[in-house]
Design an enzyme around this catalytic site. Sequence first.
Site, PDB file in Angstrom:
ATOM      1  N   GLY A  46      50.701  31.057  78.633  1.00 12.28           N
ATOM      2  CA  GLY A  46      51.256  29.712  78.627  1.00 12.28           C
ATOM      3  C   GLY A  46      52.742  29.767  78.359  1.00 12.28           C
ATOM      4  O   GLY A  46      53.244  30.731  77.760  1.00 12.28           O
ATOM      5  N   GLN A  51      60.920  26.811  75.870  1.00  6.35           N
ATOM      6  CA  GLN A  51      61.101  28.251  75.667  1.00  6.35           C
ATOM      7  C   GLN A  51      62.080  28.866  76.661  1.00  6.35           C
ATOM      8  O   GLN A  51      62.556  29.976  76.447  1.00  6.35           O
ATOM      9  CB  GLN A  51      59.746  28.975  75.787  1.00  6.35           C
ATOM     10  CG  GLN A  51      58.789  28.661  74.657  1.00  6.35           C
ATOM     11  CD  GLN A  51      57.449  29.326  74.907  1.00  6.35           C
ATOM     12  OE1 GLN A  51      56.610  28.792  75.616  1.00  6.35           O
ATOM     13  NE2 GLN A  51      57.259  30.510  74.335  1.00  6.35           N
ATOM     14  N   CYS A  91      52.881  34.411  70.524  1.00  2.00           N
ATOM     15  CA  CYS A  91      53.815  33.546  71.257  1.00  2.00           C
ATOM     16  C   CYS A  91      54.911  34.403  71.872  1.00  2.00           C
ATOM     17  O   CYS A  91      55.438  35.292  71.213  1.00  2.00           O
ATOM     18  CB  CYS A  91      54.417  32.523  70.291  1.00  2.00           C
ATOM     19  SG  CYS A  91      55.630  31.439  71.068  1.00  2.00           S
ATOM     20  N   LEU A  92      55.231  34.128  73.130  1.00  2.00           N
ATOM     21  CA  LEU A  92      56.294  34.878  73.806  1.00  2.00           C
ATOM     22  C   LEU A  92      57.635  34.725  73.085  1.00  2.00           C
ATOM     23  O   LEU A  92      58.493  35.586  73.199  1.00  2.00           O
ATOM     24  CB  LEU A  92      56.436  34.406  75.261  1.00  2.00           C
ATOM     25  CG  LEU A  92      55.251  34.728  76.171  1.00  2.00           C
ATOM     26  CD1 LEU A  92      55.413  34.042  77.523  1.00  2.00           C
ATOM     27  CD2 LEU A  92      55.105  36.236  76.364  1.00  2.00           C
ATOM     28  N   HIS A 133      49.216  24.598  71.726  1.00  2.00           N
ATOM     29  CA  HIS A 133      50.334  25.475  71.339  1.00  2.00           C
ATOM     30  C   HIS A 133      51.594  25.121  72.137  1.00  2.00           C
ATOM     31  O   HIS A 133      52.683  24.979  71.577  1.00  2.00           O
ATOM     32  CB  HIS A 133      49.891  26.930  71.590  1.00  2.00           C
ATOM     33  CG  HIS A 133      50.943  27.971  71.345  1.00  2.00           C
ATOM     34  ND1 HIS A 133      50.843  28.925  70.362  1.00  2.00           N
ATOM     35  CD2 HIS A 133      52.102  28.236  72.002  1.00  2.00           C
ATOM     36  CE1 HIS A 133      51.909  29.712  70.396  1.00  2.00           C
ATOM     37  NE2 HIS A 133      52.690  29.328  71.399  1.00  2.00           N
ATOM     38  N   GLU A 134      51.428  24.941  73.457  1.00  2.00           N
ATOM     39  CA  GLU A 134      52.605  24.638  74.304  1.00  2.00           C
ATOM     40  C   GLU A 134      53.129  23.231  74.022  1.00  2.00           C
ATOM     41  O   GLU A 134      54.339  22.994  74.072  1.00  2.00           O
ATOM     42  CB  GLU A 134      52.257  24.779  75.793  1.00  2.00           C
ATOM     43  CG  GLU A 134      51.657  26.106  76.229  1.00  2.00           C
ATOM     44  CD  GLU A 134      52.401  27.331  75.752  1.00  2.00           C
ATOM     45  OE1 GLU A 134      53.625  27.263  75.493  1.00  2.00           O
ATOM     46  OE2 GLU A 134      51.749  28.386  75.618  1.00  2.00           O
ATOM     47  N   HIS A 137      55.453  23.385  71.236  1.00  2.00           N
ATOM     48  CA  HIS A 137      56.787  23.842  71.657  1.00  2.00           C
ATOM     49  C   HIS A 137      57.644  22.661  72.124  1.00  2.00           C
ATOM     50  O   HIS A 137      58.836  22.599  71.836  1.00  2.00           O
ATOM     51  CB  HIS A 137      56.677  24.834  72.826  1.00  2.00           C
ATOM     52  CG  HIS A 137      56.420  26.249  72.415  1.00  2.00           C
ATOM     53  ND1 HIS A 137      57.266  26.960  71.589  1.00  2.00           N
ATOM     54  CD2 HIS A 137      55.433  27.116  72.761  1.00  2.00           C
ATOM     55  CE1 HIS A 137      56.798  28.194  71.432  1.00  2.00           C
ATOM     56  NE2 HIS A 137      55.685  28.313  72.126  1.00  2.00           N
TER      57      HIS A 137
HETATM   58 NI    NI Z   1      54.470  30.005  72.339  1.00  2.00          NI
END
Ligand code: NI
Length: 177
Positions: A46, A51, A91-92, A133-134, A137
């Site tokens: 995701g 991000q 998380c990226l 989660h997204e 963000h």
């Molecule tokens: Ni993330």
Amino acid sequence: MTNFTILEYPDPRLRKVAVEIDQVTPEITALADNMLRTMYDAPGIGLAATQVDHHVRLLVADVSEGRDQPYCLINPEIIAREGEVVNEEGCLSVPEIFANVKRSAKITVTALDKHGTPFELEAEDLLAICIQHEMDHLKGILFVDHLSPLKRRMIDRRLQKQRRQGANTAHQRSATL
Ligand code: NI
């Protein structure tokens, strides 16, 4: 087009609150396509526009084994929630860190797709977790914000150590959101 660079914690741009998308223009569709490519290459399951330093309410996800079921959610809203689930998230934007986070187990979401068509989605399991989660963000919230102050301090110390050592362990990123 080259992939986006993914911002990493504690970059203050990850704290910006994304704005609603008024109109799904070809630029927004292109943004979604480039985000999907960036997400697949990372690799992650995701990615939120925040991000990649685009502060509009757009997220992409693909939790399928075959990496062939992409979702694009523009202006997502959760209209129903059911149950609770605790799952280990990564998380990226917070490389190499994984921690348990409590989320709703099932959600119903309304959104526009990347062509501007409204749809409703019932999600559970990993897809539900990923969307929540997204969506965090998009509000400037990171999964580590859900953890205790003690746990967060441990993570901050670990990240500082990783930066000193120049972390290069992209293979650990397979389940990151
Ligand atoms: Ni993330």
